[in-house]
Design an enzyme around this catalytic site. Structure first.
Site, PDB file in Angstrom:
ATOM      1  CE1 TYR A  36     -40.535  -7.112   3.489  1.00  9.63           C
ATOM      2  CE2 TYR A  36     -41.579  -7.900   5.600  1.00  9.63           C
ATOM      3  CZ  TYR A  36     -40.875  -8.001   4.427  1.00  9.63           C
ATOM      4  OH  TYR A  36     -39.671  -8.919   4.539  1.00  9.63           O
ATOM      5  CG  ASN A  57     -33.345  -7.155  -5.634  1.00  4.84           C
ATOM      6  OD1 ASN A  57     -32.666  -7.896  -4.798  1.00  4.84           O
ATOM      7  ND2 ASN A  57     -32.642  -6.536  -6.477  1.00  4.84           N
ATOM      8  CG  HIS A  62     -36.815 -14.006  -1.822  1.00  6.17           C
ATOM      9  ND1 HIS A  62     -35.023 -13.800  -1.560  1.00  6.17           N
ATOM     10  CD2 HIS A  62     -36.663 -15.470  -2.038  1.00  6.17           C
ATOM     11  CE1 HIS A  62     -34.484 -14.745  -1.798  1.00  6.17           C
ATOM     12  NE2 HIS A  62     -35.305 -15.996  -1.937  1.00  6.17           N
ATOM     13  CG  ASP A  69     -36.087  -3.432  -6.062  1.00 10.78           C
ATOM     14  OD1 ASP A  69     -36.220  -3.731  -7.151  1.00 10.78           O
ATOM     15  OD2 ASP A  69     -35.083  -3.321  -5.455  1.00 10.78           O
TER      16      ASP A  69
HETATM   17  P1  OAD Z   1     -27.109  -9.493   0.379  1.00 12.87           P
HETATM   18  O1  OAD Z   1     -27.304  -8.249   1.150  1.00 12.87           O
HETATM   19  O2  OAD Z   1     -26.847 -10.615   1.289  1.00 12.87           O
HETATM   20  O3  OAD Z   1     -25.896  -9.371  -0.782  1.00 12.87           O
HETATM   21  C1  OAD Z   1     -25.789  -7.982  -1.502  1.00 12.87           C
HETATM   22  C2  OAD Z   1     -24.599  -8.384  -2.591  1.00 12.87           C
HETATM   23  O4  OAD Z   1     -24.374  -7.019  -3.125  1.00 12.87           O
HETATM   24  C3  OAD Z   1     -23.168  -8.449  -1.939  1.00 12.87           C
HETATM   25  O5  OAD Z   1     -22.533  -9.672  -2.351  1.00 12.87           O
HETATM   26  C4  OAD Z   1     -22.418  -6.994  -2.259  1.00 12.87           C
HETATM   27  O6  OAD Z   1     -20.953  -7.269  -2.175  1.00 12.87           O
HETATM   28  C5  OAD Z   1     -23.084  -6.650  -3.424  1.00 12.87           C
HETATM   29  N1  OAD Z   1     -23.162  -5.204  -3.660  1.00 12.87           N
HETATM   30  C6  OAD Z   1     -23.095  -4.179  -2.810  1.00 12.87           C
HETATM   31  N2  OAD Z   1     -23.253  -3.040  -3.513  1.00 12.87           N
HETATM   32  C7  OAD Z   1     -23.328  -3.397  -4.768  1.00 12.87           C
HETATM   33  C8  OAD Z   1     -23.267  -2.499  -5.971  1.00 12.87           C
HETATM   34  N3  OAD Z   1     -23.135  -1.308  -5.936  1.00 12.87           N
HETATM   35  N4  OAD Z   1     -23.212  -3.461  -7.226  1.00 12.87           N
HETATM   36  C9  OAD Z   1     -23.104  -4.474  -7.018  1.00 12.87           C
HETATM   37  N5  OAD Z   1     -23.158  -5.391  -6.129  1.00 12.87           N
HETATM   38  C10 OAD Z   1     -23.033  -4.785  -4.815  1.00 12.87           C
HETATM   39  O7  OAD Z   1     -28.346  -9.310  -0.612  1.00 12.87           O
HETATM   40  P2  OAD Z   1     -29.022 -10.573  -1.314  1.00 12.87           P
HETATM   41  O8  OAD Z   1     -27.915 -11.687  -1.842  1.00 12.87           O
HETATM   42  O9  OAD Z   1     -29.962  -9.938  -2.369  1.00 12.87           O
HETATM   43  O10 OAD Z   1     -34.699 -12.167   1.351  1.00 12.87           O
HETATM   44  O11 OAD Z   1     -29.723 -11.138  -0.451  1.00 12.87           O
HETATM   45  C11 OAD Z   1     -30.654 -12.216  -0.596  1.00 12.87           C
HETATM   46  C12 OAD Z   1     -31.984 -12.603   0.334  1.00 12.87           C
HETATM   47  O12 OAD Z   1     -31.554 -12.284   1.693  1.00 12.87           O
HETATM   48  C13 OAD Z   1     -32.838 -11.379  -0.033  1.00 12.87           C
HETATM   49  O13 OAD Z   1     -33.724 -11.550  -1.145  1.00 12.87           O
HETATM   50  C14 OAD Z   1     -33.722 -11.216   1.144  1.00 12.87           C
HETATM   51  C15 OAD Z   1     -32.585 -11.315   2.236  1.00 12.87           C
HETATM   52  O14 OAD Z   1     -32.830 -11.948   3.499  1.00 12.87           O
HETATM   53  C16 OAD Z   1     -35.853 -11.938   1.854  1.00 12.87           C
HETATM   54  O15 OAD Z   1     -36.074 -11.084   2.370  1.00 12.87           O
HETATM   55  C17 OAD Z   1     -36.667 -13.331   1.833  1.00 12.87           C
END
Ligand code: OAD
Length: 238
Positions: free
Chosen positions: A56, A90, A107, A92
């Protein structure tokens, strides 16, 4: 002033990708480089807290170097005409830095810490324990006034999600749902849109397929910045 429609937004790592922050599950994403069980789980914190703190510290350093992008800014500008709540997965602070005023971090937040003995649901997000550390490094031996080690203010894998009830209330009351930049693979966040009432339209902005099947879904298959422009145009034409 008439009624302002309520927009409930669920955002994920994809909304910050164009700012230069890695997503988690894309090729080359954070979970390609690290096993979340080693750096972001309740077990990791017990077994190797130094490694978790370093992970982190690195995320804080990266965040300090980036800025909100046009997608964050367009989301913030929706507040001129709509009642907007952003529920973000997120950790951030880019939504806030772009000007959004109602942001719920499901989260946790990487720029905050709390004593490690505040892990139960009631204490975990209690304002009285959470401390802003900004972009500073936090190491073993950094102790809270109660003598406990400071830990990241993050919901680790294996821990409950204290703000989920509030998020469910927001989605239940939404007139419009917008999901942007999330793979919808982490629950309970991924199921939130299902709480929106029957006729509520559900917009998804993501260049890739996402595992959501629902006749209400309009999938804008674009990156967040372009997709947000298209979404804003659709709202104007509503
Ligand atoms: P993921 O990395 O699982 O998914 C990211 C998504 O963003 C995917 O569906 C991509 O296709 C999409 N993507 C990539 N580039 C993009 C762009 N420029 N514009 C729009 N979409 C784009 O991330 P999260 O779904 O946020 O939790 O993950 C959920 C949680 O899993 C996070 O909060 C984190 C992680 O483990 C914890 O740390 C507790």
């Amino acid at each position: 002033m008439g009624y302002k429609k309520r927009i409930a937004v669920l955002s994920g790592a994809g909304v910050s990708a164009e700012s230069g922050l890695s997503t988690y599950r894309d090729n080359g994403g954070l979970w390609d480089k690290y096993d979340p069980m080693d750096v972001a789980s309740d077990v990791a914190w017990k077994q190797n807290p130094g490694l978790v703190l370093e992970f982190y510290n690195r995320q804080r350093e990266k965040l300090k170097a980036v800025r909100p992008n046009e997608a964050h800014r367009l989301l913030a500008s929706l507040e001129d005409k709509y009642n907007v709540d952003i529920i973000t997965q997120n950790v951030d602070n880019l939504h806030e830095r772009a000007g959004s005023t109602r942001v719920l971090h499901l989260h946790g937040e990487v720029t905050k810490i709390r004593p490690e003995n505040t892990c139960n649901e009631a204490d975990a997000f209690s304002e009285q324990y959470v401390v802003d550390c900004g972009y500073e490094r936090v190491v073993l031996g950094d102790l809270a006034p109660n003598g406990a080690q400071y830990r990241p203010h993050i919901v680790f894998f294996g821990e409950p999600v204290p703000k989920i009830e509030k998020a469910i209330d927001i989605f239940s009351a939404a007139d419009i749902v917008l999901i942007v930049g999330t793979s919808l693979s982490v629950y309970p966040a991924a199921g939130l849109y299902r709480y929106a009432s029957g006729r509520t339209p559900v917009y998804i902005i993501d260049p890739a397929d996402v595992p959501a099947r629902d006749p209400r879904i309009v999938h804008i298959r674009k990156k967040a910045t372009e997709g947000m422009l298209e979404f804003c145009k659709m709202l104007e034409e509503e």
